[in-house]
Write a protein that holds these residues in place. Structure first.
Motif, PDB file in Angstrom:
ATOM      1  N   MET A 120      38.493  65.909  35.712  1.00  0.00           N
ATOM      2  CA  MET A 120      39.674  64.633  36.000  1.00  0.00           C
ATOM      3  C   MET A 120      40.056  64.494  34.282  1.00  0.00           C
ATOM      4  SD  MET A 120      39.764  61.083  37.560  1.00  0.00           S
ATOM      5  CE  MET A 120      38.720  60.085  36.637  1.00  0.00           C
ATOM      6  N   ALA A 121      41.317  64.546  33.983  1.00  0.00           N
ATOM      7  CA  ALA A 121      41.648  64.199  32.597  1.00  0.00           C
ATOM      8  C   ALA A 121      41.423  62.568  32.459  1.00  0.00           C
ATOM      9  CB  ALA A 121      42.820  64.412  32.281  1.00  0.00           C
ATOM     10  N   ALA A 122      41.168  62.314  31.003  1.00  0.00           N
ATOM     11  CA  ALA A 122      40.800  60.946  30.775  1.00  0.00           C
ATOM     12  C   ALA A 122      42.327  60.297  30.408  1.00  0.00           C
ATOM     13  CB  ALA A 122      40.116  60.721  29.383  1.00  0.00           C
ATOM     14  N   ARG A 123      42.439  59.068  30.818  1.00  0.00           N
ATOM     15  CA  ARG A 123      43.657  58.407  30.625  1.00  0.00           C
ATOM     16  C   ARG A 123      43.440  57.457  29.251  1.00  0.00           C
ATOM     17  NH1 ARG A 123      47.373  56.967  34.269  1.00  0.00           N
ATOM     18  NH2 ARG A 123      47.732  54.780  33.222  1.00  0.00           N
ATOM     19  N   ILE A 124      44.583  57.340  28.671  1.00  0.00           N
ATOM     20  CA  ILE A 124      44.610  56.479  27.428  1.00  0.00           C
ATOM     21  C   ILE A 124      45.334  55.189  27.586  1.00  0.00           C
ATOM     22  CG2 ILE A 124      44.523  58.726  26.001  1.00  0.00           C
ATOM     23  CD1 ILE A 124      47.406  58.071  24.971  1.00  0.00           C
ATOM     24  N   ASP A 125      44.859  54.177  26.872  1.00  0.00           N
ATOM     25  CA  ASP A 125      45.603  52.773  26.345  1.00  0.00           C
ATOM     26  C   ASP A 125      45.884  53.032  25.192  1.00  0.00           C
ATOM     27  OD1 ASP A 125      44.800  52.355  29.001  1.00  0.00           O
ATOM     28  OD2 ASP A 125      43.335  50.855  28.498  1.00  0.00           O
ATOM     29  N   LEU A 126      46.817  52.216  24.587  1.00  0.00           N
ATOM     30  CA  LEU A 126      47.220  52.048  23.114  1.00  0.00           C
ATOM     31  C   LEU A 126      47.197  50.532  22.881  1.00  0.00           C
ATOM     32  CD1 LEU A 126      50.414  54.132  23.231  1.00  0.00           C
ATOM     33  CD2 LEU A 126      48.392  55.099  22.581  1.00  0.00           C
ATOM     34  N   THR A 127      46.624  50.414  21.591  1.00  0.00           N
ATOM     35  CA  THR A 127      46.460  49.101  21.290  1.00  0.00           C
ATOM     36  C   THR A 127      47.012  49.157  19.664  1.00  0.00           C
ATOM     37  OG1 THR A 127      44.154  48.964  22.179  1.00  0.00           O
ATOM     38  CG2 THR A 127      44.629  47.527  20.366  1.00  0.00           C
ATOM     39  N   LEU A 128      48.071  47.870  19.658  1.00  0.00           N
ATOM     40  CA  LEU A 128      48.565  47.655  18.467  1.00  0.00           C
ATOM     41  C   LEU A 128      47.809  46.472  17.965  1.00  0.00           C
ATOM     42  CD1 LEU A 128      52.528  47.997  19.314  1.00  0.00           C
ATOM     43  CD2 LEU A 128      51.215  49.579  17.729  1.00  0.00           C
ATOM     44  N   ASP A 129      47.521  46.205  16.830  1.00  0.00           N
ATOM     45  CA  ASP A 129      47.116  45.018  15.820  1.00  0.00           C
ATOM     46  C   ASP A 129      48.389  44.480  15.429  1.00  0.00           C
ATOM     47  OD1 ASP A 129      44.456  45.776  16.641  1.00  0.00           O
ATOM     48  OD2 ASP A 129      43.905  46.776  14.574  1.00  0.00           O
ATOM     49  N   CYS A 130      48.134  43.139  15.253  1.00  0.00           N
ATOM     50  CA  CYS A 130      49.489  42.491  14.760  1.00  0.00           C
ATOM     51  C   CYS A 130      49.166  41.084  14.337  1.00  0.00           C
ATOM     52  CB  CYS A 130      50.798  42.390  15.826  1.00  0.00           C
ATOM     53  SG  CYS A 130      49.970  41.360  17.291  1.00  0.00           S
ATOM     54  N   ALA A 131      50.058  40.453  13.826  1.00  0.00           N
ATOM     55  CA  ALA A 131      50.151  39.037  13.366  1.00  0.00           C
ATOM     56  C   ALA A 131      50.480  38.297  14.456  1.00  0.00           C
ATOM     57  CB  ALA A 131      50.831  38.950  12.139  1.00  0.00           C
ATOM     58  N   ASP A 132      51.545  38.468  15.534  1.00  0.00           N
ATOM     59  CA  ASP A 132      52.082  37.821  16.437  1.00  0.00           C
ATOM     60  C   ASP A 132      52.141  38.553  17.766  1.00  0.00           C
ATOM     61  OD1 ASP A 132      53.892  36.332  17.952  1.00  0.00           O
ATOM     62  OD2 ASP A 132      54.993  35.475  16.648  1.00  0.00           O
ATOM     63  N   ALA A 133      51.166  38.324  18.573  1.00  0.00           N
ATOM     64  CA  ALA A 133      51.138  39.080  19.728  1.00  0.00           C
ATOM     65  C   ALA A 133      52.549  38.872  20.478  1.00  0.00           C
ATOM     66  CB  ALA A 133      49.776  38.939  20.463  1.00  0.00           C
ATOM     67  N   GLY A 162      53.483  52.636  36.828  1.00  0.00           N
ATOM     68  CA  GLY A 162      52.099  53.201  36.678  1.00  0.00           C
ATOM     69  C   GLY A 162      51.906  54.524  35.977  1.00  0.00           C
ATOM     70  N   ARG A 163      53.096  55.170  35.448  1.00  0.00           N
ATOM     71  CA  ARG A 163      52.783  56.421  34.823  1.00  0.00           C
ATOM     72  C   ARG A 163      52.552  56.367  33.285  1.00  0.00           C
ATOM     73  NH1 ARG A 163      58.508  58.040  37.239  1.00  0.00           N
ATOM     74  NH2 ARG A 163      59.101  56.835  35.358  1.00  0.00           N
ATOM     75  N   GLY A 164      52.829  55.495  32.617  1.00  0.00           N
ATOM     76  CA  GLY A 164      52.759  55.389  31.169  1.00  0.00           C
ATOM     77  C   GLY A 164      51.427  54.632  30.821  1.00  0.00           C
ATOM     78  N   PRO A 165      50.621  54.790  29.462  1.00  0.00           N
ATOM     79  CA  PRO A 165      49.536  54.171  29.120  1.00  0.00           C
ATOM     80  C   PRO A 165      49.893  52.635  28.978  1.00  0.00           C
ATOM     81  CG  PRO A 165      50.633  55.293  27.117  1.00  0.00           C
ATOM     82  CD  PRO A 165      51.437  55.523  28.474  1.00  0.00           C
ATOM     83  N   ARG A 166      48.655  51.895  29.346  1.00  0.00           N
ATOM     84  CA  ARG A 166      48.661  50.685  29.065  1.00  0.00           C
ATOM     85  C   ARG A 166      48.851  50.206  27.716  1.00  0.00           C
ATOM     86  NH1 ARG A 166      43.651  48.160  31.930  1.00  0.00           N
ATOM     87  NH2 ARG A 166      42.607  49.333  30.287  1.00  0.00           N
ATOM     88  N   LEU A 167      49.349  48.991  27.212  1.00  0.00           N
ATOM     89  CA  LEU A 167      49.568  48.648  25.798  1.00  0.00           C
ATOM     90  C   LEU A 167      48.969  47.251  25.790  1.00  0.00           C
ATOM     91  CD1 LEU A 167      50.923  49.542  22.944  1.00  0.00           C
ATOM     92  CD2 LEU A 167      53.045  48.103  23.957  1.00  0.00           C
ATOM     93  N   SER A 168      47.819  47.332  24.632  1.00  0.00           N
ATOM     94  CA  SER A 168      47.201  46.110  24.375  1.00  0.00           C
ATOM     95  C   SER A 168      47.890  45.747  23.043  1.00  0.00           C
ATOM     96  CB  SER A 168      45.922  46.063  24.232  1.00  0.00           C
ATOM     97  OG  SER A 168      45.190  46.656  25.573  1.00  0.00           O
TER      98      SER A 168
END
Length: 144
Positions: free
Chosen positions: A1-14, A65-71
């Motif tokens: 099974m392939a791994a899934r990815i999440d993307l995380t953006l660091d920021c000043a104003d979430a 539910g197709r794209g990666p989650r974004l934190s």
């Protein structure tokens, strides 16, 4: 099974970035993981420092539910350099090269109204943009 990815953006104003990326991607606020009813309840289990709260972050997901989650996480340090990884927003649809380019231009104009800025255009291919905090991304043609 392939791994899934999440993307995380660091920021000043979430909050600001979450609104921009919900507009850009059609994402929604991700509900807290089960069995928690709120994000605050979920965060409480981690015994975070007093100055760290759920107000400093946002969690987004693709409603289909197709794209990666974004934190999106607030951090104290500012952005200092070009992203080493960036997001490509792929505008769907077929047609002639001119029709595809027109869709790319229309999408980039929509994202400017949402708070993004155009950095550079590669006419006929893609547009390099930045979100409200300067994180680079591209708008390009995609598959239908």
């Amino acid at each position: 099974m392939a791994a899934r990815i999440d993307l995380t953006l660091d920021c000043a104003d979430a909050t600001l970035l979450a609104e921009f990326w919900k507009t850009a991607l059609g994402y929604v606020d991700e509900p807290p993981p089960a069995p928690f009813k709120t994000r605050e309840e979920w965060l409480a289990q981690f015994d975070l420092p007093e100055d760290d709260s759920g107000d400093d972050a946002a969690w987004l997901c693709d409603p289909e539910g197709r794209g990666p989650r974004l934190s999106i996480l607030t951090v104290p340090e500012p952005k200092t350099a070009k992203n080493r990884l960036h997001i490509d927003i792929r505008v769907p649809g077929e047609g002639t090269p001119d029709e595809r380019w027109a869709r790319i231009r229309t999408e980039s104009e929509r994202l400017v109204r949402a708070g993004g800025t155009i950095q550079e255009e590669f006419v006929g291919h893609h547009i390099v943009m930045a979100d409200p905090e300067g994180n680079e991304f591209c708008v390009a043609a995609g598959s239908p």
